[in-house]
Design a protein around this motif. Structure first.
Motif, mmCIF file in Angstrom:
data_model
loop_
_atom_site.group_PDB
_atom_site.id
_atom_site.type_symbol
_atom_site.label_atom_id
_atom_site.label_comp_id
_atom_site.label_asym_id
_atom_site.label_seq_id
_atom_site.Cartn_x
_atom_site.Cartn_y
_atom_site.Cartn_z
ATOM 1 N N GLY A 18 -7.417 16.627 29.431
ATOM 2 C CA GLY A 18 -8.266 15.559 29.963
ATOM 3 C C GLY A 18 -8.875 15.982 31.295
ATOM 4 N N PRO A 19 -10.066 15.434 31.593
ATOM 5 C CA PRO A 19 -10.733 15.800 32.842
ATOM 6 C C PRO A 19 -10.121 15.083 34.046
ATOM 7 C CG PRO A 19 -12.035 14.184 31.658
ATOM 8 C CD PRO A 19 -10.822 14.454 30.811
ATOM 9 N N THR A 20 -10.338 15.651 35.212
ATOM 10 C CA THR A 20 -9.821 15.032 36.442
ATOM 11 C C THR A 20 -10.764 13.966 36.975
ATOM 12 O OG1 THR A 20 -9.071 17.236 36.931
ATOM 13 C CG2 THR A 20 -8.736 15.619 38.634
ATOM 14 N N THR A 21 -12.046 14.115 36.649
ATOM 15 C CA THR A 21 -13.033 13.141 37.132
ATOM 16 C C THR A 21 -13.911 12.734 35.953
ATOM 17 O OG1 THR A 21 -14.538 14.929 37.680
ATOM 18 C CG2 THR A 21 -13.145 14.127 39.471
ATOM 19 N N GLY A 22 -14.675 11.681 36.156
ATOM 20 C CA GLY A 22 -15.627 11.273 35.129
ATOM 21 C C GLY A 22 -14.971 10.738 33.866
ATOM 22 N N PHE A 23 -13.744 10.286 33.977
ATOM 23 C CA PHE A 23 -13.041 9.761 32.794
ATOM 24 C C PHE A 23 -13.351 8.268 32.624
ATOM 25 C CE2 PHE A 23 -10.321 10.129 36.539
ATOM 26 C CZ PHE A 23 -10.020 8.807 36.777
ATOM 27 N N GLY A 24 -13.063 7.760 31.445
ATOM 28 C CA GLY A 24 -13.278 6.350 31.157
ATOM 29 C C GLY A 24 -11.980 5.563 31.216
ATOM 30 N N GLU A 25 -12.075 4.277 30.903
ATOM 31 C CA GLU A 25 -10.897 3.415 31.073
ATOM 32 C C GLU A 25 -9.772 3.788 30.109
ATOM 33 O OE1 GLU A 25 -11.492 -0.806 31.282
ATOM 34 O OE2 GLU A 25 -9.384 -1.162 31.767
ATOM 35 N N ALA A 26 -10.126 4.204 28.884
ATOM 36 C CA ALA A 26 -9.063 4.566 27.933
ATOM 37 C C ALA A 26 -8.254 5.753 28.480
ATOM 38 C CB ALA A 26 -9.658 4.912 26.584
ATOM 39 N N GLU A 27 -8.951 6.734 29.073
ATOM 40 C CA GLU A 27 -8.235 7.897 29.631
ATOM 41 C C GLU A 27 -7.400 7.487 30.847
ATOM 42 O OE1 GLU A 27 -12.092 9.598 29.550
ATOM 43 O OE2 GLU A 27 -11.301 11.549 28.944
ATOM 44 N N TYR A 28 -7.956 6.560 31.618
ATOM 45 C CA TYR A 28 -7.188 6.045 32.764
ATOM 46 C C TYR A 28 -5.905 5.376 32.275
ATOM 47 C CZ TYR A 28 -5.760 2.756 36.366
ATOM 48 O OH TYR A 28 -5.008 2.040 37.259
ATOM 49 N N PHE A 29 -6.058 4.510 31.281
ATOM 50 C CA PHE A 29 -4.909 3.766 30.754
ATOM 51 C C PHE A 29 -3.840 4.743 30.234
ATOM 52 C CE2 PHE A 29 -2.514 1.665 27.443
ATOM 53 C CZ PHE A 29 -2.278 0.394 27.947
ATOM 54 N N ASN A 30 -4.283 5.725 29.446
ATOM 55 C CA ASN A 30 -3.321 6.685 28.879
ATOM 56 C C ASN A 30 -2.601 7.463 29.969
ATOM 57 O OD1 ASN A 30 -3.957 5.940 26.314
ATOM 58 N ND2 ASN A 30 -5.408 7.614 25.969
ATOM 59 N N THR A 31 -3.325 7.836 31.003
ATOM 60 C CA THR A 31 -2.713 8.597 32.093
ATOM 61 C C THR A 31 -1.597 7.784 32.736
ATOM 62 O OG1 THR A 31 -4.840 9.619 32.524
ATOM 63 C CG2 THR A 31 -3.179 9.835 34.253
ATOM 64 N N LEU A 32 -1.889 6.515 33.009
ATOM 65 C CA LEU A 32 -0.872 5.688 33.661
ATOM 66 C C LEU A 32 0.284 5.402 32.726
ATOM 67 C CD1 LEU A 32 -0.880 4.909 36.591
ATOM 68 C CD2 LEU A 32 -3.134 5.534 35.824
ATOM 69 N N ARG A 33 -0.028 5.227 31.433
ATOM 70 C CA ARG A 33 1.061 5.022 30.478
ATOM 71 C C ARG A 33 1.962 6.258 30.453
ATOM 72 N NH1 ARG A 33 -0.827 4.054 24.647
ATOM 73 N NH2 ARG A 33 -1.506 6.170 25.078
ATOM 74 N N ASN A 34 1.346 7.437 30.477
ATOM 75 C CA ASN A 34 2.158 8.660 30.468
ATOM 76 C C ASN A 34 2.946 8.815 31.761
ATOM 77 O OD1 ASN A 34 1.249 9.190 27.933
ATOM 78 N ND2 ASN A 34 -0.422 10.544 28.597
ATOM 79 N N CYS A 35 2.332 8.448 32.862
ATOM 80 C CA CYS A 35 3.032 8.522 34.155
ATOM 81 C C CYS A 35 4.265 7.624 34.163
ATOM 82 C CB CYS A 35 2.061 8.129 35.257
ATOM 83 S SG CYS A 35 2.791 7.405 36.709
ATOM 84 N N LEU A 36 4.127 6.431 33.559
ATOM 85 C CA LEU A 36 5.246 5.474 33.575
ATOM 86 C C LEU A 36 6.447 5.961 32.762
ATOM 87 C CD1 LEU A 36 3.101 2.255 33.358
ATOM 88 C CD2 LEU A 36 4.757 2.739 35.170
ATOM 89 N N LYS A 37 6.243 7.010 31.931
ATOM 90 C CA LYS A 37 7.387 7.565 31.187
ATOM 91 C C LYS A 37 8.443 8.124 32.132
ATOM 92 C CE LYS A 37 4.806 8.604 27.016
ATOM 93 N NZ LYS A 37 3.956 9.587 26.354
#
Ligand code: AHR
Length: 523
Positions: A281-300
């Protein structure tokens, strides 16, 4: 600065609210700050540790500048970088790796620079390592930072004798050939380095060992990790699990006597796509779905830490052994056009939300998690600082470490609350995470993260037993979670004063803006 398509303007167009501007009423979230446990749990300052590997532009171009570069320097150490890190109080700095550690031979990095051999950095781009930055340079950096060195010994391609020699070189005050060499190299007094990792990722780049084999190897190395008279005792650290590999932790705890280890590590990264193969996944220019997935993965991280801590509890109910998450952070695709072996990535408000969330998890597990190291300090992965020739910028993640430094060595205050959900496409994650502590002067600090990119959270907080009169705070937020700092606009994402908290009777009322990290101080 780029903005994702779903930035503030769209939020407004959709009739949603921005922080502090007539936020739509939400069901208040009831938060209770409980008294400290007995005995008290201290949030070890070492949770706020950092990591500097010979990888990409972390050491060379990051900490260690070209002699000709026109920046303030001591020797070749960049003082602009040093000063920025001094401000956030770095408690320990891990070096020289990472994977690099298991290919590093310390003798190559001591003595007159011109005579140091050149080698290849086989892990990170096969670039030439000139060894101009070695043990003395690293320890001088630590001295300037006022930080404890955390060395990783080479188990994968080194020998017990090589590691033991490094320890004698650094810590012995006896008159030996090694300590004479140390004196000739400019440091007659022992350094007294006590934090020692015995290998790194021994299940992977550190030797592809099984857990059973590694624990035997560990005991052999640890036996010769000697406490030299006059030098403080070593804190020997076991190379621990990859993510949720429970078998690795179980085997280490079962096979290694508790008195042979001070700590056991864990590496857990946040990948936006969740996959090591293909795009992360990119570090910038991402959309809300990528944001959501990142935070979901972080919460693991919560489940992973809980699982390893439970295994450790079975073998070590008194919690003598520290769990050290000595590599964590967001790992994305590299910035387009950069060397794929250098792991250079930008850093947005999303990274700051990951950092705040992860540090809250560590704080809340401070009974067992007594150290952590963000990967990495400068120019690599979720960096605190990016450099470009003489320019330097502080990332949103840096600002979170600045805000959260108040928790270092403070007493943990447990929190009770039920988080509202942040829902996207029928999936949900908790919108709110938090931690709290009381410092030695009696001030209470509460760090709050609202992951919802659109909704303000209204918190009503009771603090039984806490006498307080005033509340102040700082906030890190921006118009979009994809906002980031550039060398041209380095202050797009930076903390400001927070005005959304007030005392209402005995309670603390907080309007926590969307996509924000807030740290409050109650006195
Ligand atoms: O931090 C980058 C790399 O990630 C480290 O070298 C290694 O330990 C991990 O796999």
């Amino acid at each position: 600065m780029k903005r994702a398509l779903w930035s503030a303007s769209l939020v407004l167009a959709a009739g949603l609210s921005l922080p502090g501007f007539g936020a739509r009423a939400q069901t208040p979230v009831a938060v209770t700050v409980r008294p400290a446990a007995t005995p008290a749990v201290v949030v070890s300052k070492h949770i706020y540790g950092h990591f500097a590997e010979h990888l990409g532009r972390c050491i060379y171009d990051g900490f260690w500048a070209d002699s000709a570069l026109n920046v303030p320097k001591q020797g070749r150490l960049r003082l602009d970088v040093v000063r920025a890190l001094q401000k956030i109080r770095v408690p320990n700095l891990r070096w020289p790796g990472g994977c690099f550690a298991d290919a590093y031979h310390w003798r190559d990095g001591v003595g007159p620079t011109a005579q140091r051999p050149r080698g290849l950095n086989i892990w990170w781009g096969d670039v030439v390592e000139d060894n101009s930055f070695g043990t003395h340079e690293f320890l001088e950096l630590c001295r300037l930072l006022g930080t404890e060195p955390y060395l990783a010994a080479n188990v994968g391609s080194g020998t017990v004798q090589e590691m033991a020699g490094w320890m004698e070189y650094l810590n012995s005050s006896a008159d030996t050939p090694l300590t004479r060499q140390r004196a000739q190299n400019g440091h007659p007094a022992p350094y007294g380095v006590t934090l020692w990792g015995i290998g790194n990722e021994s299940w992977g780049c550190g030797g592809n060992m099984t857990a059973e084999y590694y624990t035997d190897v560990y005991k052999r190395y640890a036996t010769f990790a000697h406490n030299y008279p006059g030098s403080p005792p070593l804190r020997r650290i076991v190379s621990g699990a990859n993510g949720d590999d429970a078998h690795w932790t179980e085997t280490c705890m079962k096979n290694i006597p508790l008195n042979m280890m001070w700590g056991l590590t864990l590496h857990q990264y946040t990948l936006p796509t969740g996959s090591w193969t293909g795009s992360k996944g990119p570090t910038t220019g991402f959309g809300e779905a990528e944001y959501f997935n990142t935070l979901r993965n972080c919460l693991k991280m919560e489940a992973v830490v809980t699982r390893h801590a439970a295994i450790m509890d079975k073998y070590d109910p008194e919690k003598k052994v520290a769990l050290l998450v000595d590599e964590w952070g967001v790992w994305t695709d590299v910035e387009p056009g950069t060397n794929p072996g250098f792991l250079y990535q930008q850093n947005s408000l999303r990274d700051a939300l990951v950092a705040g969330t992860t540090l809250n998890i560590f704080n809340n597990h401070a009974d067992r998690v007594r150290g952590a190291n963000l990967a990495q300090a400068v120019n690599v992965l979720q960096a605190l600082i990016l450099t470009e020739r003489e320019k330097m910028l502080l990332t949103p993640t840096y600002h979170v470490f600045d805000l959260y430094q108040v928790h270092q060595d403070a007493t943990l205050l447990p929190l009770d609350f039920t988080s509202p959900d942040y829902v996207l496409n029928g999936e949900k994650i908790p919108a709110l995470n938090a931690s709290a502590s009381r410092d030695q002067r009696g001030a209470v600090h509460i760090s709050l993260v609202n992951l919802d990119p659109q909704k303000t959270l209204q918190l009503t907080t009771s603090l039984p037993g806490v006498a307080w009169q005033t509340v102040t705070g700082r906030i890190l937020t921006s118009a979009s979670v994809a906002d980031y700092n550039t060398f041209a606009r380095p202050n797009t994402v930076q903390p400001t004063a927070f005005k959304g908290a007030r005392k209402r009777g005995g309670q603390l009322a907080v309007a926590l803006p969307p996509r924000s990290v807030v740290v409050l101080e109650l006195r």
